[in-house]
Structures are given as C-alpha cells and as structure tokens.
Write a protein that holds these residues in place. Structure first.
Motif, short mmCIF file in Angstrom:
data_model
loop_
_atom_site.label_atom_id
_atom_site.label_comp_id
_atom_site.label_asym_id
_atom_site.label_seq_id
_atom_site.Cartn_x
_atom_site.Cartn_y
_atom_site.Cartn_z
N PRO A 82 0.95 4.64 4.78
CA PRO A 82 -0.42 4.84 4.11
C PRO A 82 -1.84 6.19 4.97
O PRO A 82 -2.35 6.43 3.92
N ILE A 108 -6.03 -0.72 -0.08
CA ILE A 108 -5.90 -1.61 0.73
C ILE A 108 -6.56 -3.00 0.38
O ILE A 108 -6.42 -4.32 -0.34
N ALA A 167 3.05 -1.87 4.04
CA ALA A 167 1.86 -0.26 4.36
C ALA A 167 3.25 0.91 4.48
O ALA A 167 3.54 1.16 5.68
N ILE A 211 0.76 -1.08 -0.04
CA ILE A 211 -0.49 -0.32 -0.11
C ILE A 211 0.90 1.52 0.04
O ILE A 211 2.16 1.69 0.71
#
Length: 348
Positions: free
Chosen positions: A182, A166, A179, A96
């Motif tokens: 994010p 996501i 991630a 992400i």
C-alpha cells in the motif's frame, strides 16, 4: 495467541498459451488475532497471488486454486462460491490495493464509496452510514472529512487517496486486513504516515493484518512475523527479530544484504545475482540454487523441507541439515545484523 486464519498446502496456477504457470506452490502459514504478518520477496515471487487467492479474486478462468485449504473461522474459503464470498469480502476480509487511483471509482464521490460497504454489510441507512464514514475518515487522519466526503478521488493527493482506501477497507470492522504494497507509490514521508496510521488502527481495533511488500525496511517497522517467499514457495518464516537477527536461508541473507543503510558506501551494497526461475517449468530442487553461492549438490536434486530453527522460526534450506557444512552469512549481512541489533539496543 488464537489463530484466525490457517493456509494449508495452497497452490495457485495460471493457464497461459505456453502452459500452466505454477505461481504459488504448496505453501502453508497461519495468522493470529491482532498480529501483523508480512510477506516479502522479489516481484513475481507469489506474494500478491497468495493474497488474491485468500480473497478469491483471481482472474478466472485463467487463475485458479489448484489445491489446498484456506481455513477462516472453521470454514474453507476455497469451497465458497462467488455469492458466498461477496458476504465475506469487505465484512470479514478486506483489502487495500497498491494503486488507489485505479482502485477508487473516479465517477463516485469519496463519501459514497466509504458508505457503500456500511449500507451493504452493516444494514445502515444513508444517514447512519454518512456519520460512520465521517468517523472513519477522521480515524485515518483525513482533515475536514465532512467536506472531503463530497469530493472525488482526483481531488485528493496520492497519500490521501491511500487513506481513503484504508477507510473503505476498515469501514465494516474486518477481522483480517490485507495490504498489498500500500505504500509503494508514496514518498518516504507519506509512507511513514500511512504505516503509523495502520499501526494505530490495529492497536485500537485488534485487526489482524497481512502486509505484502518487497521493502524489508517497512517490515521492520510494522510486522510481528515475516514470511519470505521465493519462486512461489515460503522459504523462511519467523518473528521479525528472528528474520533480521538470525536469518538462515541464503535468499533472506541476500535480501538483508541488499538493504542500504545510512552508513553504507556504494561499494558495499550487495545485489543477488541472476533472476528467478520460470515457473512454467519449476526446478527440480531448490529454486534458489542457481543464484546461491552456498548451494550444495543436493540443492539441484531435491527440494529442502522446512527445518525447525525454533518454535516460531523455520527455514527451507539444506544448510540446516545436520550433515551440511557450517556456513555463516556473508560479511555484508553480518554487518547489517550487527547494525540492526545495535540500533535496537540488543547489544550493550
């Protein structure tokens, strides 16, 4: 817990007009099944470069893995070529990114972008992929997913676009979700919602997460373990409780001391003096020494090893050496530690 990823002595460099920038310098860490490892540090500390190396998404030919191993399911990712990595990305390792507006394709409908990985990696036909995409959009709490599937990214808010990112990352049930900051561009309320979604999804799927952030407040809410990076090196690693309640490295003290609390006055807020070193010319000793009020003579001469604090807690600081003077964290950090303990109910 079973290890799903082992990073061993990883170094990443970038060739520039001025010379070789040593962005990541000989780091090692592991990731267990179902856990969240947060990697924290200032901008330029090497956090995002580390994750891009894990995905082999470094900008070639400038960026390259200089040495080290990235062991995933007994295979070294470093040795995989681009064609082999295309089978791994999205399917086993998903990412992400920080800014969903630049990561999503503005010319493609959101549903098509979520379905893409399902068709490619899970061999679904369009109808199967559509049904699964709707299910995933529901999972990330996007209302009216059937309608939203037909819309374009510009028709979504920032928080909704991040939920789509996501959803895309989770589409193929990856074993590891990376991630990269994010929630940075989101307001506090939406940020909390995104973090809750990620925690709920992890509880349902047992996915392992590597969470990159500079915000220690986020770390406290989502992480199981924390690795602190500075100047391309991991300088402290431990469980979230160990890092918050028993930090050992002066840089970690600085990060904790600079976190505002609801009862902090403006005068109490601590700032780490100076700036990180130029990694074109990495320092001989401890990279943090010029900014460290507790630096010892040896800090300027030799890099400290990782000293063991506990079975899960290690810190690279000469203050941990048995011959070093006993130095406690600054009062601002101790106050922060006490406040956090009291909040969690550790103190009676």
């Amino acid at each position: 817990m079973e290890k799903i990823l082992e990073v061993k002595n990883l170094s990443v460099s970038f060739n520039t007009h001025d010379g070789e920038v040593q962005a990541v310098r000989d780091i090692s860490f592991d990731l267990h099944k179902g856990e969240t490892l947060a990697i924290v540090g200032e901008s330029g500390s090497g956090k995002s470069v580390t994750t891009k190396a894990l995905m082999k998404l470094l900008p070639e030919p400038q960026g390259f893995i200089k040495n080290g191993e990235i062991m995933f399911e007994n295979e070294d990712i470093v040795k995989k070529n681009e064609k082999q990595m295309q089978k791994v990305r999205g399917k086993d390792l998903a990412m992400i990114f920080q800014d969903p507006m630049t990561s999503l394709n503005p010319t493609m409908k959101v549903g098509t972008q979520v379905m893409e990985g399902l068709i490619r990696h899970r061999n679904m036909n369009k109808q199967q992929a559509r049904e699964k995409a709707i299910e995933i959009l529901k999972l990330v709490k996007i209302p009216e997913p059937e309608i939203r599937m037909k819309q374009y990214p510009h028709q979504f808010s920032g928080g909704m676009r991040q939920r789509v990112m996501i959803a895309i990352a989770l589409a193929c049930d990856p074993k590891i979700l990376i991630a990269d900051e994010p929630t940075t561009a989101l307001d506090v309320t939406i940020q909390a919602q995104i973090l809750d979604i990620m925690k709920d999804i992890q509880a349902e799927t047992n996915t392992s997460i590597i969470f990159i952030t500079h915000d220690l407040g986020v770390v406290a809410n989502i992480a199981d373990r924390v690795a602190v990076m500075y100047a391309g090196k991991i300088i402290e690693i431990g469980t979230v409780d160990e890092l918050f309640y028993n930090p050992k490295h002066p840089y970690t003290w600085g990060l904790l001391g600079s976190m505002p609390t609801l009862d902090s006055s403006e005068e109490e807020l601590f700032a780490i003096p100076g700036t990180p070193p130029d990694l074109l010319y990495p320092p001989k000793g401890d990279a943090f020494a010029p900014r460290n009020e507790f630096a010892l003579k040896i800090d300027y001469e030799e890099q400290p090893p990782m000293f063991k604090v506990s079975d899960t807690h290690y810190a690279a600081t000469w203050l941990m050496d048995p011959k070093a003077p006993a130095i406690s964290p600054p009062p601002s950090v101790q106050k922060r530690m006490q406040a956090d303990k009291a909040k969690k109910g550790v103190l009676k």
